[in-house]
Scaffold this motif. Structure first.
Motif, PDB file in Angstrom:
ATOM      1  N   ASN A   1      34.037  42.575  -6.751  1.00 19.39           N
ATOM      2  CA  ASN A   1      34.944  42.223  -7.825  1.00 19.39           C
ATOM      3  C   ASN A   1      35.488  42.147  -7.209  1.00 19.39           C
ATOM      4  OD1 ASN A   1      37.822  43.214  -8.981  1.00 19.39           O
ATOM      5  ND2 ASN A   1      37.436  45.532  -8.853  1.00 19.39           N
ATOM      6  N   ALA A   2      36.563  41.141  -7.449  1.00 23.25           N
ATOM      7  CA  ALA A   2      37.072  39.695  -6.287  1.00 23.25           C
ATOM      8  C   ALA A   2      38.485  40.657  -6.144  1.00 23.25           C
ATOM      9  CB  ALA A   2      37.026  38.431  -7.541  1.00 23.25           C
ATOM     10  N   VAL A   3      39.011  41.728  -7.223  1.00 27.00           N
ATOM     11  CA  VAL A   3      40.740  42.086  -7.035  1.00 27.00           C
ATOM     12  C   VAL A   3      40.867  42.773  -5.382  1.00 27.00           C
ATOM     13  CG1 VAL A   3      42.143  43.752  -8.378  1.00 27.00           C
ATOM     14  CG2 VAL A   3      40.357  42.030  -9.563  1.00 27.00           C
ATOM     15  N   SER A   4      39.477  43.244  -5.394  1.00 26.52           N
ATOM     16  CA  SER A   4      40.424  43.614  -4.227  1.00 26.52           C
ATOM     17  C   SER A   4      40.313  43.165  -2.724  1.00 26.52           C
ATOM     18  CB  SER A   4      39.062  44.765  -3.573  1.00 26.52           C
ATOM     19  OG  SER A   4      37.778  44.610  -3.541  1.00 26.52           O
ATOM     20  N   TYR A   5      39.105  42.104  -2.584  1.00 25.75           N
ATOM     21  CA  TYR A   5      39.539  40.706  -1.557  1.00 25.75           C
ATOM     22  C   TYR A   5      40.789  39.999  -1.893  1.00 25.75           C
ATOM     23  CZ  TYR A   5      33.814  40.875  -1.925  1.00 25.75           C
ATOM     24  OH  TYR A   5      32.989  41.535  -2.096  1.00 25.75           O
ATOM     25  N   HIS A   6      40.949  39.727  -3.051  1.00 23.88           N
ATOM     26  CA  HIS A   6      42.569  39.061  -3.783  1.00 23.88           C
ATOM     27  C   HIS A   6      43.798  39.950  -2.725  1.00 23.88           C
ATOM     28  CE1 HIS A   6      41.066  35.426  -4.929  1.00 23.88           C
ATOM     29  NE2 HIS A   6      40.939  36.143  -6.180  1.00 23.88           N
ATOM     30  N   LEU A   7      43.365  41.285  -2.566  1.00 21.62           N
ATOM     31  CA  LEU A   7      44.385  41.900  -2.792  1.00 21.62           C
ATOM     32  C   LEU A   7      44.808  42.238  -1.575  1.00 21.62           C
ATOM     33  CD1 LEU A   7      46.710  44.047  -3.334  1.00 21.62           C
ATOM     34  CD2 LEU A   7      44.673  45.804  -3.263  1.00 21.62           C
ATOM     35  N   LEU A   8      43.747  42.207  -0.305  1.00 17.16           N
ATOM     36  CA  LEU A   8      43.531  42.564   1.132  1.00 17.16           C
ATOM     37  C   LEU A   8      44.068  40.981   1.994  1.00 17.16           C
ATOM     38  CD1 LEU A   8      43.253  44.484   3.632  1.00 17.16           C
ATOM     39  CD2 LEU A   8      40.739  43.295   3.094  1.00 17.16           C
ATOM     40  N   ASN A   9      43.472  40.210   1.060  1.00 18.25           N
ATOM     41  CA  ASN A   9      44.238  38.480   1.121  1.00 18.25           C
ATOM     42  C   ASN A   9      45.580  38.783   1.368  1.00 18.25           C
ATOM     43  OD1 ASN A   9      42.281  38.089   2.167  1.00 18.25           O
ATOM     44  ND2 ASN A   9      42.029  36.014   1.352  1.00 18.25           N
ATOM     45  N   LEU A  10      46.101  38.729   0.446  1.00 14.44           N
ATOM     46  CA  LEU A  10      47.681  39.122   0.126  1.00 14.44           C
ATOM     47  C   LEU A  10      48.397  40.333   1.270  1.00 14.44           C
ATOM     48  CD1 LEU A  10      49.228  40.077  -3.491  1.00 14.44           C
ATOM     49  CD2 LEU A  10      50.169  41.156  -1.655  1.00 14.44           C
ATOM     50  N   LEU A  11      47.916  41.634   1.259  1.00 12.17           N
ATOM     51  CA  LEU A  11      48.210  42.611   2.267  1.00 12.17           C
ATOM     52  C   LEU A  11      48.138  41.819   4.032  1.00 12.17           C
ATOM     53  CD1 LEU A  11      46.692  45.511   0.935  1.00 12.17           C
ATOM     54  CD2 LEU A  11      48.755  44.808   1.067  1.00 12.17           C
ATOM     55  N   LEU A  12      47.101  41.076   3.789  1.00 13.95           N
ATOM     56  CA  LEU A  12      47.121  40.525   5.674  1.00 13.95           C
ATOM     57  C   LEU A  12      48.246  39.189   5.793  1.00 13.95           C
ATOM     58  CD1 LEU A  12      43.370  40.429   5.493  1.00 13.95           C
ATOM     59  CD2 LEU A  12      44.428  41.744   6.905  1.00 13.95           C
ATOM     60  N   HIS A  13      48.645  38.501   4.635  1.00 11.71           N
ATOM     61  CA  HIS A  13      49.604  37.617   4.493  1.00 11.71           C
ATOM     62  C   HIS A  13      50.810  38.577   5.011  1.00 11.71           C
ATOM     63  CE1 HIS A  13      51.627  33.826   4.348  1.00 11.71           C
ATOM     64  NE2 HIS A  13      52.026  34.265   2.959  1.00 11.71           N
ATOM     65  N   ALA A  14      51.131  39.415   3.477  1.00 12.98           N
ATOM     66  CA  ALA A  14      52.600  40.031   3.992  1.00 12.98           C
ATOM     67  C   ALA A  14      52.423  40.954   6.316  1.00 12.98           C
ATOM     68  CB  ALA A  14      52.029  41.123   3.735  1.00 12.98           C
ATOM     69  N   VAL A  15      51.164  41.194   6.241  1.00  8.20           N
ATOM     70  CA  VAL A  15      51.105  41.332   7.561  1.00  8.20           C
ATOM     71  C   VAL A  15      51.580  40.229   8.662  1.00  8.20           C
ATOM     72  CG1 VAL A  15      49.570  42.425   9.414  1.00  8.20           C
ATOM     73  CG2 VAL A  15      49.502  42.471   7.353  1.00  8.20           C
ATOM     74  N   VAL A  16      50.655  38.601   8.234  1.00  7.99           N
ATOM     75  CA  VAL A  16      51.145  38.299   9.604  1.00  7.99           C
ATOM     76  C   VAL A  16      52.924  37.199   9.296  1.00  7.99           C
ATOM     77  CG1 VAL A  16      50.940  35.478   9.814  1.00  7.99           C
ATOM     78  CG2 VAL A  16      48.438  37.020   8.710  1.00  7.99           C
ATOM     79  N   CYS A  17      53.214  37.401   8.630  1.00  4.87           N
ATOM     80  CA  CYS A  17      54.766  37.633   8.062  1.00  4.87           C
ATOM     81  C   CYS A  17      55.433  38.048   9.105  1.00  4.87           C
ATOM     82  CB  CYS A  17      55.244  37.090   6.628  1.00  4.87           C
ATOM     83  SG  CYS A  17      54.201  36.214   5.044  1.00  4.87           S
ATOM     84  N   VAL A  18      55.371  39.696   8.822  1.00  3.84           N
ATOM     85  CA  VAL A  18      55.870  40.569   9.883  1.00  3.84           C
ATOM     86  C   VAL A  18      55.688  39.986  11.328  1.00  3.84           C
ATOM     87  CG1 VAL A  18      55.893  42.862  10.447  1.00  3.84           C
ATOM     88  CG2 VAL A  18      56.005  42.219   7.911  1.00  3.84           C
ATOM     89  N   ILE A  19      55.121  39.983  11.588  1.00  3.69           N
ATOM     90  CA  ILE A  19      54.326  39.266  13.113  1.00  3.69           C
ATOM     91  C   ILE A  19      55.601  38.351  13.983  1.00  3.69           C
ATOM     92  CG2 ILE A  19      52.780  39.022  14.753  1.00  3.69           C
ATOM     93  CD1 ILE A  19      50.790  40.929  13.330  1.00  3.69           C
ATOM     94  N   PHE A  20      55.079  37.380  12.411  1.00  8.04           N
ATOM     95  CA  PHE A  20      55.137  36.117  12.616  1.00  8.04           C
ATOM     96  C   PHE A  20      56.758  36.126  13.442  1.00  8.04           C
ATOM     97  CE2 PHE A  20      57.628  31.836  11.058  1.00  8.04           C
ATOM     98  CZ  PHE A  20      57.480  31.197  12.368  1.00  8.04           C
ATOM     99  N   LEU A  21      57.801  37.442  11.765  1.00  8.56           N
ATOM    100  CA  LEU A  21      59.261  37.284  12.175  1.00  8.56           C
ATOM    101  C   LEU A  21      59.295  37.951  13.666  1.00  8.56           C
ATOM    102  CD1 LEU A  21      61.542  37.460  11.217  1.00  8.56           C
ATOM    103  CD2 LEU A  21      61.669  40.355  10.067  1.00  8.56           C
ATOM    104  N   LYS A  22      58.980  38.696  14.460  1.00  5.19           N
ATOM    105  CA  LYS A  22      59.118  39.327  15.641  1.00  5.19           C
ATOM    106  C   LYS A  22      58.829  38.459  16.697  1.00  5.19           C
ATOM    107  CE  LYS A  22      57.240  43.209  17.852  1.00  5.19           C
ATOM    108  NZ  LYS A  22      58.460  43.975  17.680  1.00  5.19           N
TER     109      LYS A  22
END
Length: 921
Positions: free
Chosen positions: A88-109
């Motif tokens: 189910n492609a939705v779960s794969y794309h959802l995890l990518n979206l969440l990981l990108h958000a995590v990267v943005c937060v760490i990058f802010l730090k």
């Protein structure tokens, strides 16, 4: 360093969701197909250790065709997705979206180390919305970038804490950083570049050195006018630890790829195989091309290979000006950042490090890679770019005259980038939309034309696909793959002559064998499929089988590890009735890939051809050990168990068939064979259920209809069998066994001699030598009291089967009756003569099987009816009825009902004599 607040995390997360929520509606496209759909390492049945033995695409690292991309942790996250939602492609794309958000937060730090609170948030927002990231975030395989970035940034943050009080060394953060570097590298290779970033940070940020300071200190030490400062010694010690750790990781990485670089062709990266100076000029020109994509991401393309960027072959090429301008600007920033002290120069230096160092593995400057430009590899470099842009914006906004304009410009950039990102996501909805969007940007890439053709081909739109494949051959006339695609499409359109011509063109473009030089190093492994495709095409002609075999052998001679050639040759050898040679071919393939369930399955087929069912079953079982849900192995091993007649194997056969119907719930054959097993076990109601299910799924299922009717007739439900037989004969009016069974029921149950007569006459129209139909027609004549015709009929039947005792006995009965009538002048059967009934050979259960294929992507066995016989005890037929009195003869009509009751016993007596006789369809 200011801490990241929950409000800032919420703002970044909302921005990421607004830009990427539509990515959840995208499927698996482009490289996702190989990494997700075709990658067996995602399946729970695959041992976890395989993730650490295979590359990113599921190919063993030891194989030359391996891409050498070693990213087991990324594959592990794909496997977790598969565990929860399979494909189910939705779960794969959802995890990518969440990981990108995590990267943005760490990058802010990370930004907080060099920028103030407001400017660092702006840098993180620019990074969150940048359109260049759509390939890394919306493309599922881009998860390698996301995961690697998380651990890369975490390693850097950990290292920044390595400076303890009084300038002492804190070893725990360094150890944690080294560990995180190793994890980042296991997500994607570029993770190791964070070591270089840490080194630059240590020297120029943590210790505060500038290039002039380092130069002066070095000169003083060399001249013996001073000693090495303690801080510098500590710095050198930390750098040595980092370098040693890096060297260890590199050594391990080289061991993993077995000291082999991946094999790329000039189609993947034309400049990599070009001569000097075109090679150097082109590779250097690609640097400003990548920088321009970060600065102006208006025209994005998923594939920049082949002719997308023409080679820079001359120093007079105007594009060299862009290269010079880029290096001038870059050099100016480097000189400014390392020469002058201050926060601004430090910020510029770290921005340059984040932009340049992670890009080095993809730059082609040190070793060739399999692409010209790839947008997803700019994911980490864009962090440095965003830091530089945010820092420049801060400088502008600090000037009162430009403050308002700078804010307007910033808002415009964030908005336009966010909209561009959102719209770009839709391009990744399907392969067709993705490659069509790429063709709008670049029409000189034959690979894009080919990929659009593949997308149309997957939709069975072969005519339109052919136009795109032909265009690919015009854009790149020497593209072997494009000509192969044209040939395959012609084959799908049943235009074999044109298909062969296209394959021959592709074959003529293959590099020629050079004595002493390895052929495999000069050709893409998939291009060797031209020999397989051409051989598969021409072997449809029985007179060209040897020619096809020669092509398979030629492919094997070029690459002795070409597994598919052995598999295809094994199938051909079976077709040529050479099972022993086929076995050798499959055994050789198994030496190359002993964990391939399909190969064990194909070897089982060979043993079936060799009439060795025990060995065949053993190989089926081996295939199921490797893949418990291997559909064809489940189905055909169950059939093999069923055919063995061993009742002890029936439970396992049933279990496998039940698993098979779980995998293939719409395949009627699975339910049919479950019905056959139930009939074997005398479970009539269960057999009826499975047969009806099979017929429901496949209307006109020949064997299911006949065996359901047979089941009814054997369980005293002959009248229920009639409508089933009617349906069978509506689809198959020439079904002889169905006609015989229908005639039998009409004769015995419905007393419809006319209907029975039509059935038997139709049989003889189709097959005048059919003994069963001929004999039963004789019985009809007898029932119609046409004794002379019955006699002639039996004489003709006996001529067809002179050794059949029951025909002789029936002929004797008819002649006795004729003699009795001539003597007594009677028209009714004398009491002393047994009434003649039609021969009723026992109908045996007919099993629907499927023809087992002998290839890597196999089909099921074709349906055929197979008789399964059981012994029946012959009854004593020597007893004769006593002669009746004259009075009893006068009452014969009144006793006819009683005589009819004896007819069934007579049928069993007669049928017992042919208990071992098989019916043939």
């Amino acid at each position: 360093m200011a801490e990241v607040t929950l409000k800032e995390i919420g703002v970044l997360s909302c921005v990421v969701v607004l830009c990427y929520w539509n990515s959840l509606f995208c499927g698996f496209v482009f490289d996702d197909v190989s990494a997700i759909l075709d990658n067996k390492d995602l399946h729970p049945a695959t041992p976890l250790k395989k993730l650490f033995q295979n590359d990113f695409w599921g190919t063993p690292m030891s194989e030359e065709r391996s891409h050498k991309s070693y990213r087991p942790i990324t594959v592990l996250t794909f496997r977790l997705n598969y565990l929860f939602s399979e494909l189910n492609a939705v779960s794969y794309h959802l995890l990518n979206l969440l990981l990108h958000a995590v990267v943005c937060v760490i990058f802010l730090k990370v930004c907080r180390l060099f920028l103030d609170k407001r400017t660092s948030l702006i840098a993180a927002l620019l990074f969150a919305v940048h359109p260049i990231h759509t390939e890394a975030v919306t493309g599922v395989v881009g998860r390698a970038e996301l995961l690697s970035s998380i651990f890369l940034l975490a390693a850097f943050l950990s290292y920044t804490k390595s400076k303890g009080p009084d300038n002492s060394i804190a070893w725990t953060p360094i150890a944690a950083a080294v560990f995180l570097v190793a994890v980042a590298t296991l997500c994607k290779e570029q993770g190791i570049t964070v070591v270089g970033i840490c080194c630059v940070y240590e020297v120029f940020i943590a210790q505060g050195y500038t290039l002039p300071m380092l130069w002066d200190t070095s000169v003083q030490i060399l001249l013996g006018k001073g000693s090495i400062p303690y801080s510098l010694l500590q710095t050198l010690l930390k750098l040595i630890v980092l370098m040693f750790s890096t060297l260890l990781l590199v050594v391990i990485r080289v061991q993993v790829i077995q000291s082999q670089l991946p094999v790329f062709t000039r189609f993947d990266n034309p400049a990599a195989v070009s001569a000097t100076p075109a090679r150097q000029l082109t590779f250097n020109y690609l640097l400003p091309v990548n920088a321009w994509l970060l600065l102006n991401p208006s025209e994005l393309c998923c594939d920049w290979t082949m002719g997308t960027i023409p080679l820079v072959e001359s120093f007079l090429d105007v594009r060299n000006l862009a290269t010079l301008l880029f290096f001038f600007f870059l050099g100016s920033l480097v000189i400014y950042s390392v020469r002058y002290p201050g926060d601004s120069s430090k910020t510029v230096l770290m921005g340059l490090c984040l932009m340049a160092l992670p890009f080095i593995p993809a730059s082609n400057l040190f070793f060739p890679v399999g692409f010209v430009v790839a947008e997803r590899v700019l994911y980490v470099p864009s962090m440095g770019f965003c830091i530089l842009v945010a820092h420049g914006w801060k400088k502008l906004s600090s000037k009162s005259r430009l403050r308002k304009l700078s804010w307007i410009f910033l808002a415009l950039v964030l908005f336009t980038h966010g909209v561009k990102t959102f719209n770009r996501n839709w391009d990744w909805e399907s392969e067709y939309t993705l490659f069509m969007s790429a063709l709008k940007v670049n029409k000189n890439n034959a690979k894009l034309w080919n990929n659009v053709g593949h997308a149309l081909e997957n939709e069975k739109n072969y005519a339109k696909a052919l136009r795109f494949f032909n265009q690919a051959t015009r854009v790149q006339p020497d593209d072997i793959g494009a000509h192969m695609n044209v040939g395959r499409t012609y084959k799908n359109l049943n235009r074999s002559k044109e298909a062969e011509e296209s394959y021959l063109i592709a074959k003529s473009l293959m590099p020629q064998v050079i004595p002493g030089k390895r052929y495999a190093a000069r050709v893409a492994p998939n291009h060797l499929n031209v020999y397989i495709n051409l051989a598969n095409l021409i072997r449809a002609n029985e007179s060209r089988l040897e020619e096809a075999d020669q092509l398979y052998r030629q492919a094997i001679s070029m690459r002795p590890d070409f597994k598919q050639a052995y598999i295809s040759r094994g199938e051909l050898l079976l077709k040529m009735n050479k099972p022993l040679e086929a076995k050798e071919a499959y055994l050789r393939a198994l030496e190359l890939d002993g964990m391939n369930a399909d190969l064990w399955y194909n070897l089982a087929i060979v043993y079936i051809e060799l009439k060795d069912p025990n060995e065949a079953l053993r190989n089926f079982n081996q295939a199921l050990e490797l893949n418990r849900r291997h559909k064809l192995a489940l189905f055909n091993s169950a059939l093999l168990m069923q055919e063995s007649g061993n009742s002890k194997l029936r439970p396992e056969a049933k279990k496998r068939l039940l698993t098979y119907v779980e995998e293939e719930p719409h395949d009627a054959n699975g339910y049919f064979n479950l019905g056959m097993l139930a009939m074997d076990e005398k479970k009539d109601l269960e057999a009826e259920k499975w047969m009806k299910k099979a017929i429901q799924l496949q209307h006109g299922f020949r064997s299911a209809l006949f065996n359901l009717a047979l089941l009814y007739s054997q369980t005293a439900r002959e009248l229920d069998a009639l409508p089933v037989l009617e349906e069978l004969l509506r689809y198959y009016p020439d079904h002889i066994k169905g006609l015989i069974l229908k005639g039998d029921i009409l004769m015995n149950q419905k007393k419809d001699t006319k209907g029975a007569k039509k059935c038997f006459e139709k049989i003889l129209e189709m097959d005048p030598t059919n003994v069963q139909g001929k004999h039963n027609l004789c019985v009809v004549y007898f029932e119609e009291r046409d004794l002379l015709r019955a006699e002639r009929c039996l004489v003709e039947t006996l001529a067809l089967a002179p050794h059949e005792e029951y025909i002789q006995r029936h002929l004797s009965i008819v002649r006795s009756k004729i003699m009795s009538q001539n003597t007594a002048g009677q028209t009714t059967p004398p009491a002393g003569v047994q009434p003649l009934r039609k021969k009723k050979t026992p109908f045996e259960k007919l099993q629907e099987e499927k023809d087992i294929p002998k290839m890597n992507t196999p089909t099921k066995r074709k349906n055929k009816e197979q008789v399964k016989t059981k012994s029946q005890q012959e009854r004593n037929t020597n007893k004769e009825a006593k002669q009746k009195s004259t009075k009893e003869i006068k009452d014969i009509e009144n006793k006819r009902v009683a005589a009819l009751k004896r007819l069934e016993e007579m049928e069993r007596i007669l049928s017992g004599e042919l208990a071992d006789e098989h019916l043939s369809d």
